[in-house]
Design a protein around this motif. Structure first.
Motif, short mmCIF file in Angstrom:
data_model
loop_
_atom_site.label_atom_id
_atom_site.label_comp_id
_atom_site.label_asym_id
_atom_site.label_seq_id
_atom_site.Cartn_x
_atom_site.Cartn_y
_atom_site.Cartn_z
N ASP A 118 -43.15 -13.86 45.57
CA ASP A 118 -43.28 -13.04 46.78
C ASP A 118 -41.98 -12.32 47.16
N GLY A 119 -40.90 -12.60 46.42
CA GLY A 119 -39.62 -11.96 46.69
C GLY A 119 -38.89 -12.50 47.90
N GLU A 120 -39.45 -13.51 48.53
CA GLU A 120 -38.83 -14.07 49.74
C GLU A 120 -37.57 -14.87 49.44
N LYS A 121 -37.56 -15.58 48.31
CA LYS A 121 -36.40 -16.40 47.98
C LYS A 121 -35.72 -15.84 46.74
N VAL A 122 -34.42 -15.58 46.88
CA VAL A 122 -33.59 -15.07 45.79
C VAL A 122 -32.41 -16.02 45.65
N VAL A 123 -32.19 -16.53 44.44
CA VAL A 123 -31.11 -17.47 44.18
C VAL A 123 -30.27 -16.95 43.02
N LEU A 124 -28.99 -16.73 43.27
CA LEU A 124 -28.09 -16.26 42.22
C LEU A 124 -27.92 -17.30 41.13
N LEU A 125 -27.86 -16.85 39.89
CA LEU A 125 -27.56 -17.74 38.78
C LEU A 125 -26.05 -17.92 38.72
N THR A 126 -25.61 -19.17 38.76
CA THR A 126 -24.19 -19.48 38.79
C THR A 126 -23.88 -20.58 37.78
N PRO A 127 -22.65 -20.63 37.28
CA PRO A 127 -22.28 -21.72 36.38
C PRO A 127 -22.34 -23.06 37.11
N GLU A 128 -22.80 -24.08 36.41
CA GLU A 128 -22.90 -25.42 37.00
C GLU A 128 -21.52 -26.02 37.26
N GLU A 129 -20.57 -25.71 36.38
CA GLU A 129 -19.21 -26.21 36.52
C GLU A 129 -18.24 -25.05 36.53
N ASP A 130 -16.98 -25.33 36.92
CA ASP A 130 -15.97 -24.29 36.93
C ASP A 130 -15.69 -23.87 35.49
N ILE A 131 -15.74 -22.57 35.24
CA ILE A 131 -15.49 -22.02 33.91
C ILE A 131 -14.77 -20.69 34.09
N ALA A 132 -14.05 -20.29 33.07
CA ALA A 132 -13.23 -19.08 33.16
C ALA A 132 -14.07 -17.84 33.41
N VAL A 133 -13.53 -16.97 34.25
CA VAL A 133 -14.13 -15.65 34.45
C VAL A 133 -14.10 -14.92 33.11
N GLY A 134 -15.19 -14.28 32.76
CA GLY A 134 -15.30 -13.57 31.49
C GLY A 134 -15.95 -14.38 30.40
N ALA A 135 -16.17 -15.69 30.64
CA ALA A 135 -16.81 -16.52 29.62
C ALA A 135 -18.18 -15.95 29.27
N ARG A 136 -18.50 -15.95 28.00
CA ARG A 136 -19.77 -15.39 27.53
C ARG A 136 -20.86 -16.45 27.57
N ILE A 137 -22.05 -16.05 27.99
CA ILE A 137 -23.21 -16.94 28.01
C ILE A 137 -23.89 -16.82 26.65
N ARG A 138 -24.10 -17.92 25.99
CA ARG A 138 -24.71 -17.90 24.66
C ARG A 138 -25.95 -18.75 24.62
#
Length: 110
Positions: free
Chosen positions: A90-110
């Motif tokens: 319904d578009g009412e809830k939007v949740v950003l995808l975020t890393p579970e733990e602290d990781i370097a900015v620029g890290a690639r998702i594989r």
């Protein structure tokens, strides 16, 4: 749901980014203009998050960005990527995808 070949999926570049600035979009009530740090560069992204997040909740947050998406102009502002989020039907809830733990900015998702 449409299936894509693995070789097509490998072309997508998802990266960890940090939101370093959040501004109201000058021509849209529901959009923010974000500046994100991808490690090697900073980019402008336009995101429809205004109804779901306050500026202070976004600033400094690490998110997942679709980094090699073709740039697009959204209401007069060029967006160079897309912040990934889960959205309920319904578009009412939007949740950003975020890393579970602290990781370097620029890290690639594989």
């Amino acid at each position: 749901m449409t299936n894509i070949p693995f070789d097509e999926w490998k072309k997508m570049d998802f990266r960890v980014a940090e939101i370093v600035d959040v501004q109201d979009h000058p021509q849209a009530d529901r959009l923010y203009v974000l500046q994100v740090d991808l490690g090697e560069e900073k980019r402008t992204l336009v995101a429809g998050l205004k109804q779901h997040y306050e500026k202070d909740d976004l600033l400094g947050r690490k998110v997942i960005v679709f980094a090699n998406l073709q740039p697009a102009e959204l209401r007069g502002v060029m967006s160079h990527g897309m912040v990934l989020a889960a959205v309920e039907e319904d578009g009412e809830k939007v949740v950003l995808l975020t890393p579970e733990e602290d990781i370097a900015v620029g890290a690639r998702i594989r």
